[in-house]
Design an enzyme around this catalytic site. Structure first.
Site, PDB file in Angstrom:
ATOM      1  N   GLY A 667       0.787  -1.237   0.069  1.00  0.00           N
ATOM      2  CA  GLY A 667      -0.127   0.071  -0.064  1.00  0.00           C
ATOM      3  C   GLY A 667       0.813   1.165  -0.023  1.00  0.00           C
ATOM      4  N   GLY A 669      -1.131   4.429   0.152  1.00  0.00           N
ATOM      5  CA  GLY A 669      -1.845   5.699   0.644  1.00  0.00           C
ATOM      6  C   GLY A 669      -1.470   6.640   1.816  1.00  0.00           C
ATOM      7  N   GLU A 670      -0.683   5.647   2.849  1.00  0.00           N
ATOM      8  CA  GLU A 670      -0.291   6.239   3.823  1.00  0.00           C
ATOM      9  C   GLU A 670       0.762   6.712   4.325  1.00  0.00           C
ATOM     10  OE1 GLU A 670      -3.718   5.161   6.687  1.00  0.00           O
ATOM     11  OE2 GLU A 670      -3.611   3.524   5.466  1.00  0.00           O
TER      12      GLU A 670
HETATM   13 MO1  MOS Z   1      -6.760   5.060   6.204  1.00  0.00          MO
HETATM   14  S1  MOS Z   1      -6.605   6.472   7.850  1.00  0.00           S
HETATM   15  O1  MOS Z   1      -6.848   3.617   7.205  1.00  0.00           O
HETATM   16  O2  MOS Z   1      -8.599   5.431   5.699  1.00  0.00           O
END
Ligand code: MOS
Length: 707
Positions: A667, A669-670
């Site tokens: 992932g 995204g974070e």
């Molecule tokens: Mo993310 S804060 O797990 O949408």
């Protein structure tokens, strides 16, 4: 018969599939659906932080033309949620648990009438003294039994504390010891699209157009709350304008809207205002984090401890998991982590991009920088000396670990080695110049998903999955995965997401979307190719459907799976005003294969921009007298504008990780937000010799400490 495994084609810059719809305004967001006979809901918020409602006088409100109903605990439908969450008690009693709590809902023929009526309602309270003060010396801090923030939906319980070796002895004998406390303020999620819902009852079925990160989990919550079967509820969410965790689960406005539609017997629309969002859709808890690092003179860590203190509300336990990354990042034979939480009369915190890692890695990576100074080592060299082959807490090997490569690659391209290591050594006129570095990491998890591929006689493939594209580009990357796995051109693939009528998939969260959904799609594509081979290569006249499945990853038992990265920052600080500029950021990431370069770059860029924001701007200020986050709009809650963001460079190291999933992706995204704030704070130290341990880094803190 032999079907080749997923064949990955390198990501090439491509526009997102829904780009045209978005820029031309034809992508329909939750609030925009045209619904016949619609009415408008507007919530009423508590103006005290703790106590009881003694009376609700809605006479004046009801006289406003067009007002249809005022719903409060006096007349609200009963809810039947079995777990102790904030929404379980919504309008179910007269109790006020925090300021800004939704205590009533007005429904009217127009939004204006609803809003006017909401303001005309007179609420009487019995006020009780509130307590909103987070501090490390409270005697009511407690250790949660285990951390299950999603109340079972994420299906795993995280241990609250961990310990290995003899921490106290190691601290007592370490030649070099660092013991510091770092704090981060409350921060609020502010997706571009405010939370919005349209609720439509039709006999015994309920349709929701809703802005969320996972339609199925919303459906299940609503079904349970209103005593329906999941099949009686349909949730539609094909386009979502950002969520970042705040749209992962059902928040109070959603239930208010469903209640309102039930009460008035007509569809109800409700969109939150920006101001509402500062109380009712979650936020990142403030943190107080003590870190102790003990090392030998060569900078080899002998002991690491990380003790995190956070807040939750009195109505729900949510724990910001700030010490998690410290469990896995660096080698040290003796180590411990703890989480302590206190229940305050505050809104319920929730998921916000890289929950846990974002504030936790500010603390750990600031501490590592301080240790590098104490050991007179280059901060990159310090990290290389504490590299580990095995995940320290679990003992499992990493499926792949690119931290060293990211640090080295980043150092090279950022010009790190030209840096004079002495603090306050570089200036240009009145500007003090510094460079800082920090590591990034984020787990590479996977959750269950199913996906259907419908094979058509005309050579088209329809891919159906209740994935959520909240602006990440999930649609585009999933279509690419499907095309690659089917070995057909992109143009032959039609993909639908964001609807509970589609096959169930886990919500968009924990940076697991591409990994989980893609695995289900690859499985479906594999079955399609088997079937086509069995049919002699031709599609039967009626076409056929297959269902692909992704379970939990069996390899996760054998391997620890994480993404890694390195963040570099250059800062210029005006020595007269304390103003900090960040002319350059570089992030280098190792996150498996990058399937789509343009979308991936946007994710990393967005994360790093938010990291800059966390370092420099964001701070929700609790007013102890009123028990309220006072800066609840963009006038008072600062986020970066174009003028604050200068050069941000993103790079990645392509990793071949055969264990994570068939696509080999982790992932993204974070991880982009993780470590950015520490890199900037470390650069500020390098520029000025001043260590800022309390975010955000505002000019006053530098001036007061003599920049
Ligand atoms: Mo993310 S804060 O797990 O949408």
């Amino acid at each position: 018969m032999k079907v080749s495994p997923f064949h990955w084609t390198p990501g090439t810059p491509e526009d997102r599939l829904d780009g045209l719809e978005k820029v031309t305004g034809t992508a329909t967001y939750a609030y925009e659906y045209a619904v016949d006979d619609v009415t408008y809901g507007f919530p009423v918020q508590s103006t005290i932080a703790k106590g009881r409602i003694t009376a609700i006088d809605s006479r004046a409100a009801r006289e406003i033309p067009g007002v249809l109903a005022v719903i409060s605990h006096e007349n609200a439908p009963r809810l039947s949620l079995s777990v102790a969450t904030e929404i379980a008690g919504l309008l179910q009693s007269d109790v006020i648990a925090y300021r800004g709590q939704f205590i009533a809902m007005v429904v009217a023929e127009t939004l204006e009438a609803a809003r006017q009526a909401a303001e005309a309602i007179v609420i009487s309270y019995e006020t009780q003294p509130h307590d909103v003060r987070l501090s490390a010396d409270r005697d009511d801090l407690y250790a949660p039994a285990g951390i299950d923030n999603a109340k079972g939906i994420l299906n795993h319980m995280i241990p609250t504390d961990t310990t290995q070796g003899d921490v106290e002895a190691a601290l007592a004998s370490a030649p070099i010891l660092l013991d510091q406390t770092y704090t981060t303020p409350a921060q609020h999620n502010n997706p571009l699209e405010p939370h919005a819902t349209i609720a439509l009852w039709n006999n015994e079925t309920l349709t929701l157009y809703d802005a969320n990160q996972g339609a199925h989990s919303i459906r299940d919550t609503i079904a349970q709350a209103f005593g329906l079967t999941p099949e009686q509820v349909r949730v539609i969410a094909p386009y979502v304008g950002g969520g970042f965790g705040s749209k992962a689960f059902a928040h109070p406005h959603l239930l208010l809207t469903v209640m309102a539609a039930q009460v008035v017997g007509r569809p109800v629309k409700c969109a939150l205002t920006r101001q509402h969002m500062f109380a009712v859709v979650g936020y990142r808890s403030p943190t107080i984090q003590r870190i102790r690092l003990g090392a030998d003179h060569e900078g080899r860590l002998q002991v690491i401890t990380h003790d995190a203190i956070v807040q939750t509300s009195t109505v729900q336990e949510f724990v910001e998991t700030a010490a998690l990354a410290t469990r896995m990042l660096y080698a040290a034979p003796n180590r411990s982590t703890t989480h302590r939480v206190v229940r305050l009369d505050v809104p319920t915190p929730s998921f916000m991009r890289a929950p846990g890692e974002a504030p936790g890695m500010f603390a750990l990576e600031s501490a590592m920088d301080e240790l590098a100074v104490a050991c007179q080592l280059d901060p990159i060299e310090l990290r290389l000396r504490n590299e580990t082959e095995f995940e320290p807490t679990s003992g499992r090997p990493f499926s792949s670990r690119g931290l060293v490569a990211c640090l080295q690659e980043g150092a090279e391209s950022f010009g790190w080695h030209q840096r004079d290591p002495r603090p306050k050594s570089t200036a240009n006129g009145r500007w003090l110049i510094g460079m800082g570095v920090a590591a990034s990491t984020y787990p590479a998890n996977r959750f269950p998903a199913t996906a259907m591929i419908q094979v058509k006689r005309d050579g088209r493939y329809r891919v159906l999955i209740d994935a959520s594209d909240m602006g990440t580009g999930a649609r585009t990357v999933l279509a690419k995965i499907a095309a690659d796995a089917l070995a057909v051109p992109h143009e032959c693939v039609d993909l639908e997401v964001g609807d509970t009528l589609l096959p169930r998939a886990f919500l968009a969260g924990n940076s697991t979307g591409t990994a989980s959904w893609g695995t289900a799609i690859v499985d479906a594509a594999r079955k399609v190719r088997f079937r086509l081979e069995a049919e002699g290569g031709s599609v039967p006249a009626e076409g056929f459907d297959v269902l692909g499945e992704a379970g939990v990853n069996p390899e996760a038992k054998r391997f620890a799976m994480h993404s890694f990265g390195a963040q570099f920052a250059e800062v210029w600080i005006d020595r007269d005003t304390g103003r900090v500029r960040v002319p350059r950021l570089l992030g280098v990431f190792a996150a498996g294969h990058i399937l789509h370069a343009k979308l991936a770059r946007s994710q990393f860029l967005g994360g790093m921009t938010w990291g800059l924001s966390m370092a420099m701007h964001e701070e929700s200020v609790m007013d102890p007298h009123f028990g309220d986050y006072v800066n609840h709009d963009f006038a008072g809650y600062h986020i970066p504008t174009n003028a604050d963001v200068e050069s941000i460079e993103v790079a990645w190291i392509d990793e071949d990780d055969p264990y994570v999933n068939p696509m080999g992706v982790k992932g993204i995204g974070e991880i982009g937000i993780v470590g950015t704030a520490a890199a900037i704070a470390n650069a500020v130290y390098h520029a000025t010799g001043i260590r800022i341990r309390d975010l955000p880094i505002t000019p006053d803190k530098l001036l007061l400490r003599g920049a």
